[in-house]
Motif scaffolding. Structure first.
Motif, mmCIF file in Angstrom:
data_model
loop_
_atom_site.group_PDB
_atom_site.id
_atom_site.type_symbol
_atom_site.label_atom_id
_atom_site.label_comp_id
_atom_site.label_asym_id
_atom_site.label_seq_id
_atom_site.Cartn_x
_atom_site.Cartn_y
_atom_site.Cartn_z
ATOM 1 N N ALA A 101 1.121 -0.942 0.138
ATOM 2 C CA ALA A 101 -0.108 -0.211 0.256
ATOM 3 C C ALA A 101 1.048 1.126 -0.128
ATOM 4 C CB ALA A 101 -0.922 0.000 0.806
ATOM 5 N N MET A 102 2.165 1.111 1.084
ATOM 6 C CA MET A 102 2.733 2.334 -0.020
ATOM 7 C C MET A 102 3.759 2.249 -0.449
ATOM 8 S SD MET A 102 3.922 5.159 2.331
ATOM 9 C CE MET A 102 3.392 5.263 3.598
ATOM 10 N N MET A 103 3.755 1.602 -1.201
ATOM 11 C CA MET A 103 4.664 1.409 -2.895
ATOM 12 C C MET A 103 3.691 2.103 -3.755
ATOM 13 S SD MET A 103 7.541 1.058 -1.847
ATOM 14 C CE MET A 103 7.781 1.268 -0.251
ATOM 15 N N ILE A 104 2.383 2.282 -3.346
ATOM 16 C CA ILE A 104 1.506 2.879 -4.622
ATOM 17 C C ILE A 104 1.544 3.901 -4.208
ATOM 18 C CG2 ILE A 104 -0.921 2.623 -4.910
ATOM 19 C CD1 ILE A 104 -0.919 -0.452 -4.255
ATOM 20 N N PHE A 105 1.081 3.875 -2.765
ATOM 21 C CA PHE A 105 1.493 5.454 -2.520
ATOM 22 C C PHE A 105 2.046 6.654 -3.078
ATOM 23 C CE2 PHE A 105 1.848 9.097 0.833
ATOM 24 C CZ PHE A 105 1.316 9.841 1.014
ATOM 25 N N LEU A 106 3.696 6.197 -2.523
ATOM 26 C CA LEU A 106 4.855 6.902 -3.270
ATOM 27 C C LEU A 106 5.083 6.515 -4.646
ATOM 28 C CD1 LEU A 106 6.853 4.681 -1.237
ATOM 29 C CD2 LEU A 106 6.442 7.749 -0.524
ATOM 30 N N ALA A 107 4.470 5.608 -5.233
ATOM 31 C CA ALA A 107 4.133 5.377 -7.003
ATOM 32 C C ALA A 107 3.089 6.612 -7.421
ATOM 33 C CB ALA A 107 3.908 4.262 -7.608
ATOM 34 N N GLU A 108 2.314 6.831 -7.048
ATOM 35 C CA GLU A 108 1.129 7.646 -7.170
ATOM 36 C C GLU A 108 2.173 9.374 -6.817
ATOM 37 O OE1 GLU A 108 -2.375 7.159 -4.869
ATOM 38 O OE2 GLU A 108 -3.158 5.177 -5.804
ATOM 39 N N LEU A 109 3.020 9.340 -5.601
ATOM 40 C CA LEU A 109 3.396 10.661 -5.416
ATOM 41 C C LEU A 109 4.391 10.528 -6.289
ATOM 42 C CD1 LEU A 109 3.503 11.130 -1.340
ATOM 43 C CD2 LEU A 109 1.877 12.894 -3.036
ATOM 44 N N THR A 110 4.862 9.961 -7.060
ATOM 45 C CA THR A 110 6.597 9.799 -7.732
ATOM 46 C C THR A 110 5.698 10.851 -9.241
ATOM 47 O OG1 THR A 110 7.355 8.866 -6.461
ATOM 48 C CG2 THR A 110 8.021 9.092 -8.645
ATOM 49 N N LEU A 111 4.389 9.513 -9.479
ATOM 50 C CA LEU A 111 4.064 10.241 -10.591
ATOM 51 C C LEU A 111 3.126 12.252 -11.072
ATOM 52 C CD1 LEU A 111 2.070 6.902 -11.540
ATOM 53 C CD2 LEU A 111 3.794 8.167 -13.088
ATOM 54 N N GLY A 112 2.689 12.105 -10.053
ATOM 55 C CA GLY A 112 2.338 13.701 -9.952
ATOM 56 C C GLY A 112 3.630 14.225 -10.050
ATOM 57 N N PHE A 113 4.373 14.449 -8.969
ATOM 58 C CA PHE A 113 6.065 15.250 -9.046
ATOM 59 C C PHE A 113 6.183 15.521 -10.360
ATOM 60 C CE2 PHE A 113 10.731 15.599 -8.607
ATOM 61 C CZ PHE A 113 10.466 16.905 -7.552
ATOM 62 N N VAL A 114 5.956 14.248 -11.425
ATOM 63 C CA VAL A 114 6.899 14.023 -12.512
ATOM 64 C C VAL A 114 6.162 14.872 -13.602
ATOM 65 C CG1 VAL A 114 7.723 12.393 -14.078
ATOM 66 C CG2 VAL A 114 8.283 12.053 -12.695
ATOM 67 N N TYR A 115 4.814 14.980 -13.304
ATOM 68 C CA TYR A 115 4.079 15.437 -13.827
ATOM 69 C C TYR A 115 3.908 16.939 -13.718
ATOM 70 C CZ TYR A 115 -0.912 17.180 -15.472
ATOM 71 O OH TYR A 115 -1.448 18.097 -15.968
ATOM 72 N N ALA A 116 4.013 17.080 -12.226
ATOM 73 C CA ALA A 116 3.602 18.972 -12.689
ATOM 74 C C ALA A 116 5.786 18.820 -13.071
ATOM 75 C CB ALA A 116 4.681 18.784 -10.683
ATOM 76 N N TRP A 117 6.513 18.705 -12.344
ATOM 77 C CA TRP A 117 7.808 18.898 -13.396
ATOM 78 C C TRP A 117 7.754 19.180 -15.333
ATOM 79 C CZ3 TRP A 117 12.988 16.705 -11.499
ATOM 80 C CH2 TRP A 117 13.501 16.840 -11.800
ATOM 81 N N LYS A 118 7.286 18.759 -15.522
ATOM 82 C CA LYS A 118 6.875 18.396 -17.040
ATOM 83 C C LYS A 118 6.110 19.608 -17.462
ATOM 84 C CE LYS A 118 9.162 14.166 -17.738
ATOM 85 N NZ LYS A 118 10.929 14.567 -18.666
ATOM 86 N N LYS A 119 5.262 19.543 -16.432
ATOM 87 C CA LYS A 119 4.316 20.891 -16.750
ATOM 88 C C LYS A 119 4.988 22.419 -16.703
ATOM 89 C CE LYS A 119 0.544 19.545 -18.443
ATOM 90 N NZ LYS A 119 -0.649 20.184 -19.245
ATOM 91 N N GLY A 120 6.026 22.616 -16.025
ATOM 92 C CA GLY A 120 6.718 23.499 -15.652
ATOM 93 C C GLY A 120 6.244 24.235 -14.404
ATOM 94 N N ALA A 121 5.900 23.403 -13.262
ATOM 95 C CA ALA A 121 4.808 23.582 -12.236
ATOM 96 C C ALA A 121 6.696 24.077 -11.445
ATOM 97 C CB ALA A 121 4.186 23.096 -11.613
ATOM 98 N N LEU A 122 7.827 23.940 -11.776
ATOM 99 C CA LEU A 122 8.623 24.251 -11.177
ATOM 100 C C LEU A 122 9.666 24.572 -11.240
ATOM 101 C CD1 LEU A 122 9.211 20.538 -9.551
ATOM 102 C CD2 LEU A 122 7.846 22.065 -8.466
ATOM 103 N N ASP A 123 9.558 25.609 -12.511
ATOM 104 C CA ASP A 123 10.153 25.772 -12.798
ATOM 105 C C ASP A 123 10.214 28.106 -12.143
ATOM 106 O OD1 ASP A 123 11.600 24.542 -14.249
ATOM 107 O OD2 ASP A 123 10.145 25.131 -16.359
ATOM 108 N N TRP A 124 11.449 29.025 -12.204
ATOM 109 C CA TRP A 124 10.668 30.060 -12.108
ATOM 110 C C TRP A 124 11.554 31.107 -12.492
ATOM 111 C CZ3 TRP A 124 7.038 30.476 -7.981
ATOM 112 C CH2 TRP A 124 6.919 31.378 -7.262
ATOM 113 N N GLU A 125 11.647 31.755 -12.557
ATOM 114 C CA GLU A 125 12.060 32.473 -13.587
ATOM 115 C C GLU A 125 12.570 34.166 -13.140
ATOM 116 O OE1 GLU A 125 9.420 33.461 -16.478
ATOM 117 O OE2 GLU A 125 8.911 31.528 -17.647
#
Length: 125
Positions: A101-125
């Motif tokens: 259950a924790m591995m599934i939880f961590l996988a979901e969080l990792t996917l959300g983090f990668v999605y936010a990173w690819k969308k540019g949410a972490l880029d600061w100008e």
């Protein structure tokens, strides 16, 4: 009948003290501010004191949405850390199901983090 009413006496006393204290904490500062002149503003009292100079623009200007995205990501990963500690402590007791259950939880969080990173949410100008 009298013993039942006597049983409620401590509760009524507690409520009375609570109401008295809460009223005092609201009313007394207002009375003290009137007596000391704190309610009489003049230009020196209204001057900027946090940074020492007048603001460049309106103080109600909107923040960039990226600020909120980073704040939400911080809260999500902070909660993740809060869930990891009790999970790690009780891992021996919860067995393979808890680990999975924790591995599934961590996988979901990792996917959300990668999605936010690819969308540019972490880029600061």
């Amino acid at each position: 009948m009298a013993s039942v009413a006597a049983g409620y006496l401590p509760i009524l006393l507690f409520v009375a003290v609570a109401l008295l204290l809460s009223t005092a904490f609201v009313v007394l500062p207002m009375i003290v501010s009137r007596l000391t002149g704190a309610a009489n503003p003049y230009p020196d009292k209204l001057a900027e004191y946090e940074c020492g100079f007048p603001a460049f623009e309106d103080s109600r200007s909107q923040f960039d949405v990226r600020f909120y995205l980073i704040a939400i990501l911080f809260i999500v990963f902070d909660l993740e850390a809060a869930f990891l500690y009790p999970w790690a402590v009780s891992l021996g007791a919860i067995g393979f199901g808890g680990w999975l259950a924790m591995m599934i939880f961590l996988a979901e969080l990792t996917l959300g983090f990668v999605y936010a990173w690819k969308k540019g949410a972490l880029d600061w100008e």
